[in-house]
Structure formats: C-alpha cells, structure tokens
Design a protein around this motif. Structure first.
Motif, short mmCIF file in Angstrom:
data_model
loop_
_atom_site.label_atom_id
_atom_site.label_comp_id
_atom_site.label_asym_id
_atom_site.label_seq_id
_atom_site.Cartn_x
_atom_site.Cartn_y
_atom_site.Cartn_z
N SER A 99 -46.13 -18.92 89.02
CA SER A 99 -46.72 -18.53 87.75
C SER A 99 -45.66 -18.02 86.78
N ASN A 100 -44.71 -17.25 87.30
CA ASN A 100 -43.63 -16.76 86.44
C ASN A 100 -42.75 -17.89 85.96
N ALA A 101 -42.52 -18.88 86.82
CA ALA A 101 -41.73 -20.05 86.41
C ALA A 101 -42.46 -20.82 85.32
N MET A 102 -43.78 -20.96 85.45
CA MET A 102 -44.56 -21.63 84.41
C MET A 102 -44.52 -20.83 83.11
N SER A 103 -44.50 -19.51 83.23
CA SER A 103 -44.39 -18.67 82.04
C SER A 103 -43.06 -18.93 81.32
N TYR A 104 -42.01 -19.07 82.11
CA TYR A 104 -40.70 -19.34 81.52
C TYR A 104 -40.71 -20.68 80.76
N LEU A 105 -41.26 -21.71 81.37
CA LEU A 105 -41.32 -23.02 80.73
C LEU A 105 -42.19 -22.98 79.47
N TRP A 106 -43.30 -22.28 79.56
CA TRP A 106 -44.21 -22.21 78.42
C TRP A 106 -43.55 -21.48 77.25
N ASN A 107 -42.86 -20.39 77.55
CA ASN A 107 -42.21 -19.64 76.48
C ASN A 107 -41.09 -20.45 75.85
N THR A 108 -40.37 -21.22 76.64
CA THR A 108 -39.33 -22.07 76.10
C THR A 108 -39.92 -23.11 75.14
N TYR A 109 -41.08 -23.64 75.52
CA TYR A 109 -41.77 -24.60 74.65
C TYR A 109 -42.18 -23.95 73.33
N LEU A 110 -42.75 -22.74 73.41
CA LEU A 110 -43.15 -22.04 72.19
C LEU A 110 -41.96 -21.77 71.28
N CYS A 111 -40.84 -21.39 71.89
CA CYS A 111 -39.64 -21.11 71.11
C CYS A 111 -39.09 -22.38 70.46
N SER A 112 -39.23 -23.51 71.14
CA SER A 112 -38.78 -24.77 70.56
C SER A 112 -39.59 -25.10 69.32
N LEU A 113 -40.91 -24.84 69.39
CA LEU A 113 -41.74 -25.07 68.21
C LEU A 113 -41.36 -24.13 67.07
N ALA A 114 -41.10 -22.87 67.43
CA ALA A 114 -40.69 -21.90 66.41
C ALA A 114 -39.35 -22.29 65.80
N ALA A 115 -38.47 -22.84 66.62
CA ALA A 115 -37.15 -23.24 66.13
C ALA A 115 -37.27 -24.35 65.09
N LYS A 116 -38.20 -25.27 65.30
CA LYS A 116 -38.41 -26.34 64.31
C LYS A 116 -38.87 -25.77 62.98
N GLN A 117 -39.73 -24.75 63.05
CA GLN A 117 -40.21 -24.12 61.82
C GLN A 117 -39.07 -23.40 61.10
#
Length: 241
Positions: free
Chosen positions: A196-214
């Motif tokens: 679950s913590n590993a999935m949290s890490y992947l999910w947060n990385t995805y969110l940050c990638s979206l934020a980076a595009k903005q």
C-alpha cells in the motif's frame, strides 16, 4: 547476477523475518521511509518543472543544453518530518486494519455461507469507504500542522483539511479501488502495508507529474520561498489501501 540474486534473497529474507518478529516496528519504519521518499520525489518533480519553466522564458537559443538543466534544492528535513505521518499513523493503523479485517470479514462470510467474492468485495468497500477517507483526512491534518509558512492554528488546520478532503477523495477513487483489489486478492497479509505504501509512492509521483505540467504552463513564480511552499502543498502522498 548470482551475487545480486543472493543479496536480494537475503534482503527479502531479513525483511520477512522482521515482519514476523517485529511487525509493527517494521511496517511503521517502512511507511516512514516510503512517505519521506515520496516527499523528496515530489519536491524534485515540482521544483524541476518550476525551474525549467522559469529558464525557458529567459534562456537564449545559444545557451548550451547543460546550462538549462534544472537545479533543485531538496528539503530533507521536510521529508523526514512528513515521514512521521507514516511512522506514527499510517504504518501502525494499517497493520491493525489489515490484520483484523482479514479475520472479521472472512468469518462473517463463512457464517452466512457467502462466497470469497463477497468477502473480498466487502473488504474492498470497507477499505474505500472508511480506511481511505480516514487516512486522507489524517494526512491533511498532519500536513497542515507541520507545513512551514502557513498558520498552524487548530481552526485553520481543520479548515484546510475540510477544503481538501473531497477533491482528494474524488481524485483518489480513480486509482485506489484497483490497488485495493490487488491488495485483498493477491498480496500476502504481512506485505500489504508495504504494498500500500508503494502504491502511495507511485500515486503521489503521478499527481506531481500532473502538477508539473501545470507549472510549465504558468509564468515563473516571484519568490523562491513562495515556490517551495506551494510545491510542497501540491504534493499529496496518498495513504490508503
């Protein structure tokens, strides 16, 4: 290759042994490490995007490529503090949740002659309706109480958590039900907190990638202090499932 496999085998064996002998401590420390790593990754992605965006508006075509590489300053103290959420809350609570729900729900299903599909579905629904919102709200409370540059008054901390809980849940429901399904059908009980913590890490990385595009589409910020604070608030380490 043989040495690498032997080393990996020792690491996995040692971690499995710690899960058996010191489960809460091991899972809590693992949660701390992954939440802290997630925060550092978030910082790097968002700062890189901000610096690249700023330089792209000022750089001339004659500059070498190496001169345009982003320079980031990771805040390790911030990551360590944010990791305390995993150490003190995420890890221990996840341990007891997975331990007891894996006992209570299957017993209930067996007593009523229900199939394993119903048992797993019940655990999945309980996870998404109770555990996920609880972890998400707790994260926003913790982040609001420890983030630099913002008010730490209880009323303000609670208000920020109230403002962020619904948007975070709606976004998370596009990812976490699938992760939770794998959790309750594939992952062994002792490894569910780590998964679950590993999935949290992947999910947060995805969110940050979206934020980076903005960030790349926005004008460069006016001050570095404002940039650092906004970047850390944008990254949301998901803690669930």
């Amino acid at each position: 290759k043989q040495m690498a496999r032997a080393w990996a085998g020792r690491v996995v064996g040692g971690y499995s042994h710690l899960l058996e002998t010191r489960p809460i401590v091991t899972k809590s420390l693992s949660a701390w490490a992954l939440v802290a790593l997630s925060d550092l990754t978030s910082q790097y992605i968002l700062q890189s995007a901000a610096v690249t965006s700023s330089r792209s508006t000022q750089a001339s075509p004659s500059l070498r490529v190496t001169e345009r590489l982003p320079v980031v300053a990771l805040d390790y103290k911030h990551a360590a503090v944010r990791g305390l959420y995993g150490l003190l809350f995420l890890g221990p609570v996840s341990h007891f949740w997975f331990k007891h729900i894996n006992i209570i729900v299957p017993r209930w299903a067996a007593r009523h002659s229900l199939s394993r599909v119903v048992s797993v579905g019940t655990m999945l629904v309980a996870d998404q309706l109770f555990l996920f919102p609880c972890f998400t709200y707790a994260y926003w409370l913790f982040a609001g109480a420890t983030e630099d540059g913002i008010s730490h008054k209880p009323r303000d901390v609670i208000q920020r958590a109230n403002d962020n809980i619904i948007p975070t849940l709606l976004t998370g429901y596009t990812f976490w039900p699938v992760a939770a399904l794998v959790t309750y059908t594939v992952i062994p009980l002792n490894y569910r907190v780590l998964w679950s913590n590993a999935m949290s890490y992947l999910w947060n990385t995805y969110l940050c990638s979206l934020a980076a595009k903005q960030i790349k589409q926005q004008p460069p910020p006016t001050t570095s202090a404002t940039t650092a604070t906004s970047q850390r608030q944008t990254a949301v380490p998901k803690a669930s499932s």
